[in-house]
Design a protein around this motif. Structure first.
Motif, PDB file in Angstrom:
ATOM      1  N   ALA A   1       3.898 -42.831 -45.105  1.00  0.00           N
ATOM      2  CA  ALA A   1       4.792 -41.992 -45.902  1.00  0.00           C
ATOM      3  C   ALA A   1       5.367 -40.892 -45.017  1.00  0.00           C
ATOM      4  N   PRO A   2       6.677 -40.724 -45.005  1.00  0.00           N
ATOM      5  CA  PRO A   2       7.288 -39.682 -44.188  1.00  0.00           C
ATOM      6  C   PRO A   2       7.203 -38.333 -44.889  1.00  0.00           C
ATOM      7  N   ASP A   3       7.624 -37.294 -44.220  1.00  0.00           N
ATOM      8  CA  ASP A   3       7.831 -36.014 -44.876  1.00  0.00           C
ATOM      9  C   ASP A   3       9.289 -35.628 -44.645  1.00  0.00           C
ATOM     10  N   PRO A   4       9.865 -34.801 -45.521  1.00  0.00           N
ATOM     11  CA  PRO A   4      11.297 -34.503 -45.417  1.00  0.00           C
ATOM     12  C   PRO A   4      11.721 -33.940 -44.065  1.00  0.00           C
ATOM     13  N   GLU A   5      10.897 -33.078 -43.480  1.00  0.00           N
ATOM     14  CA  GLU A   5      11.298 -32.458 -42.217  1.00  0.00           C
ATOM     15  C   GLU A   5      11.349 -33.470 -41.075  1.00  0.00           C
ATOM     16  N   SER A   6      10.399 -34.404 -41.051  1.00  0.00           N
ATOM     17  CA  SER A   6      10.433 -35.419 -39.996  1.00  0.00           C
ATOM     18  C   SER A   6      11.631 -36.347 -40.186  1.00  0.00           C
ATOM     19  N   LEU A   7      11.999 -36.610 -41.436  1.00  0.00           N
ATOM     20  CA  LEU A   7      13.174 -37.441 -41.697  1.00  0.00           C
ATOM     21  C   LEU A   7      14.453 -36.732 -41.256  1.00  0.00           C
ATOM     22  N   LYS A   8      14.537 -35.444 -41.495  1.00  0.00           N
ATOM     23  CA  LYS A   8      15.712 -34.687 -41.037  1.00  0.00           C
ATOM     24  C   LYS A   8      15.821 -34.738 -39.519  1.00  0.00           C
ATOM     25  N   ARG A   9      14.687 -34.544 -38.848  1.00  0.00           N
ATOM     26  CA  ARG A   9      14.702 -34.600 -37.384  1.00  0.00           C
ATOM     27  C   ARG A   9      15.114 -35.984 -36.899  1.00  0.00           C
ATOM     28  N   ALA A  10      14.648 -37.017 -37.595  1.00  0.00           N
ATOM     29  CA  ALA A  10      14.985 -38.381 -37.196  1.00  0.00           C
ATOM     30  C   ALA A  10      16.480 -38.653 -37.373  1.00  0.00           C
ATOM     31  N   LEU A  11      17.063 -38.165 -38.458  1.00  0.00           N
ATOM     32  CA  LEU A  11      18.497 -38.353 -38.681  1.00  0.00           C
ATOM     33  C   LEU A  11      19.312 -37.660 -37.594  1.00  0.00           C
ATOM     34  N   VAL A  12      18.908 -36.445 -37.242  1.00  0.00           N
ATOM     35  CA  VAL A  12      19.618 -35.710 -36.185  1.00  0.00           C
ATOM     36  C   VAL A  12      19.460 -36.427 -34.850  1.00  0.00           C
ATOM     37  N   SER A  13      18.261 -36.923 -34.579  1.00  0.00           N
ATOM     38  CA  SER A  13      18.012 -37.616 -33.316  1.00  0.00           C
ATOM     39  C   SER A  13      18.807 -38.915 -33.219  1.00  0.00           C
ATOM     40  N   MET A  14      18.914 -39.637 -34.338  1.00  0.00           N
ATOM     41  CA  MET A  14      19.624 -40.912 -34.344  1.00  0.00           C
ATOM     42  C   MET A  14      21.138 -40.736 -34.247  1.00  0.00           C
ATOM     43  N   ASP A  15      21.657 -39.660 -34.841  1.00  0.00           N
ATOM     44  CA  ASP A  15      23.113 -39.466 -34.871  1.00  0.00           C
ATOM     45  C   ASP A  15      23.443 -37.979 -34.740  1.00  0.00           C
ATOM     46  N   PRO A  16      23.256 -37.408 -33.544  1.00  0.00           N
ATOM     47  CA  PRO A  16      23.500 -35.969 -33.364  1.00  0.00           C
ATOM     48  C   PRO A  16      24.972 -35.585 -33.437  1.00  0.00           C
ATOM     49  N   VAL A  17      25.860 -36.554 -33.345  1.00  0.00           N
ATOM     50  CA  VAL A  17      27.283 -36.246 -33.475  1.00  0.00           C
ATOM     51  C   VAL A  17      27.609 -35.817 -34.906  1.00  0.00           C
ATOM     52  N   HIS A  18      26.969 -36.467 -35.871  1.00  0.00           N
ATOM     53  CA  HIS A  18      27.304 -36.212 -37.273  1.00  0.00           C
ATOM     54  C   HIS A  18      26.261 -35.394 -38.026  1.00  0.00           C
ATOM     55  N   PHE A  19      25.000 -35.429 -37.602  1.00  0.00           N
ATOM     56  CA  PHE A  19      23.965 -34.687 -38.317  1.00  0.00           C
ATOM     57  C   PHE A  19      23.444 -33.527 -37.473  1.00  0.00           C
ATOM     58  N   TYR A  20      23.198 -32.405 -38.129  1.00  0.00           N
ATOM     59  CA  TYR A  20      22.537 -31.275 -37.484  1.00  0.00           C
ATOM     60  C   TYR A  20      21.768 -30.507 -38.552  1.00  0.00           C
ATOM     61  N   ALA A  21      20.819 -29.688 -38.124  1.00  0.00           N
ATOM     62  CA  ALA A  21      19.988 -28.931 -39.061  1.00  0.00           C
ATOM     63  C   ALA A  21      19.945 -27.471 -38.646  1.00  0.00           C
ATOM     64  N   ARG A  22      19.892 -26.607 -39.654  1.00  0.00           N
ATOM     65  CA  ARG A  22      19.800 -25.168 -39.430  1.00  0.00           C
ATOM     66  C   ARG A  22      18.606 -24.612 -40.195  1.00  0.00           C
ATOM     67  N   ALA A  23      18.098 -23.487 -39.729  1.00  0.00           N
ATOM     68  CA  ALA A  23      17.034 -22.806 -40.458  1.00  0.00           C
ATOM     69  C   ALA A  23      17.559 -22.345 -41.813  1.00  0.00           C
ATOM     70  N   SER A  24      16.709 -22.387 -42.813  1.00  0.00           N
ATOM     71  CA  SER A  24      17.102 -21.932 -44.142  1.00  0.00           C
ATOM     72  C   SER A  24      17.366 -20.429 -44.141  1.00  0.00           C
ATOM     73  N   LYS A  25      18.292 -20.011 -44.994  1.00  0.00           N
ATOM     74  CA  LYS A  25      18.584 -18.584 -45.144  1.00  0.00           C
ATOM     75  C   LYS A  25      17.563 -17.879 -46.032  1.00  0.00           C
ATOM     76  N   ASN A  26      16.727 -18.662 -46.731  1.00  0.00           N
ATOM     77  CA  ASN A  26      15.721 -18.059 -47.605  1.00  0.00           C
ATOM     78  C   ASN A  26      14.616 -17.413 -46.774  1.00  0.00           C
ATOM     79  N   PRO A  27      14.317 -16.151 -47.023  1.00  0.00           N
ATOM     80  CA  PRO A  27      13.268 -15.466 -46.248  1.00  0.00           C
ATOM     81  C   PRO A  27      11.929 -16.186 -46.376  1.00  0.00           C
ATOM     82  N   GLY A  28      11.287 -16.414 -45.256  1.00  0.00           N
ATOM     83  CA  GLY A  28       9.968 -17.030 -45.261  1.00  0.00           C
ATOM     84  C   GLY A  28       9.968 -18.540 -45.348  1.00  0.00           C
ATOM     85  N   ALA A  29      11.131 -19.155 -45.526  1.00  0.00           N
ATOM     86  CA  ALA A  29      11.188 -20.617 -45.645  1.00  0.00           C
ATOM     87  C   ALA A  29      10.897 -21.262 -44.294  1.00  0.00           C
TER      88      ALA A  29
END
Length: 216
Positions: free
Chosen positions: A50-78
């Motif tokens: 079973a994956p976790d959401p954060e590892s899936l996000k990293r995998a999407l960015v790694s597989m297609d960095p041209v189209h996918f990217y991730a940023r830190a949440s703006k919510n304090p403490g997230a």
């Protein structure tokens, strides 16, 4: 839809199936309000763990960095990161992509036969989408945070439009799928029954929900 298609295809290449829910699913079923992001339910494919959401996000960015990217949440403490899809060409766009797993928000682990295909995209069943939208409406109505509370009117508009899609509503009336515990857990149905009662009473639409199989 471009962002959802890219996410679904990349997830397939990683060994996972997926289904679209939320505003984009509403749009695919026929409501007019344009979706603001892409909500993706990731399902077990041939991967044994079973994956976790954060590892899936990293995998999407790694597989297609041209189209996918991730940023830190703006919510304090997230601790989570927010995933985006972009079309980098001139005149392109950016779209937030939410990755969720079964169990979150009472979303089920759909079997392949339960996925509905619309315009070449996998979507959660209409009946499940309707109760998910009702859940969003109820959560936003009860929220003490203004940026969440103000969204209830859009949720209500989505629910009313979904209830106006006669062909899909007729299917639900014929099937009465609410006893299917593969789609609707006991807890989710208990919460949904209360939400339907509140909604039907407030907006005087008991007959509509009664036709769908709810005791209101």
């Amino acid at each position: 839809m471009e962002a959802a298609w890219a996410a679904v295809c990349t997830l397939w290449s990683l060994g996972y199936s997926a289904a679209i829910f939320g505003g984009l699913a509403c749009s695919l079923y026929g409501i007019e309000r344009p979706p603001q992001d892409a909500d993706i339910l990731v399902l077990p494919g041939y991967m044994w763990y079973a994956p976790d959401p954060e590892s899936l996000k990293r995998a999407l960015v790694s597989m297609d960095p041209v189209h996918f990217y991730a940023r830190a949440s703006k919510n304090p403490g997230a601790t989570y990161r927010v995933l985006y899809y972009r079309r980098p060409e001139p005149g392109g766009f950016t779209c937030k992509v939410d990755i969720l797993l079964p169990g979150i928000l009472h979303l089920p682990a759909l079997a392949p036969a339960q996925i509905i295909w619309i315009e070449g995209l996998p979507v959660i069943p209409f009946a499940l989408l309707l109760l998910q939208k009702l859940q969003a409406y109820d959560d936003h109505q009860r929220s003490l945070e203004r940026h969440h509370f103000v969204r209830w009117e859009k949720d209500k508009a989505d629910i009313d439009e979904l209830l106006g899609i006669q062909a899909r509503v007729r299917e639900v009336m014929d099937e009465r799928p609410w006893a299917d515990r593969g789609l609707f857990s006991d807890e989710f149905m208990a919460l949904s029954a209360r939400r339907v009662e509140d909604y039907a009473t407030r907006y005087e639409c008991r007959a509509q929900w009664r036709d769908l199989g709810f005791a209101v």
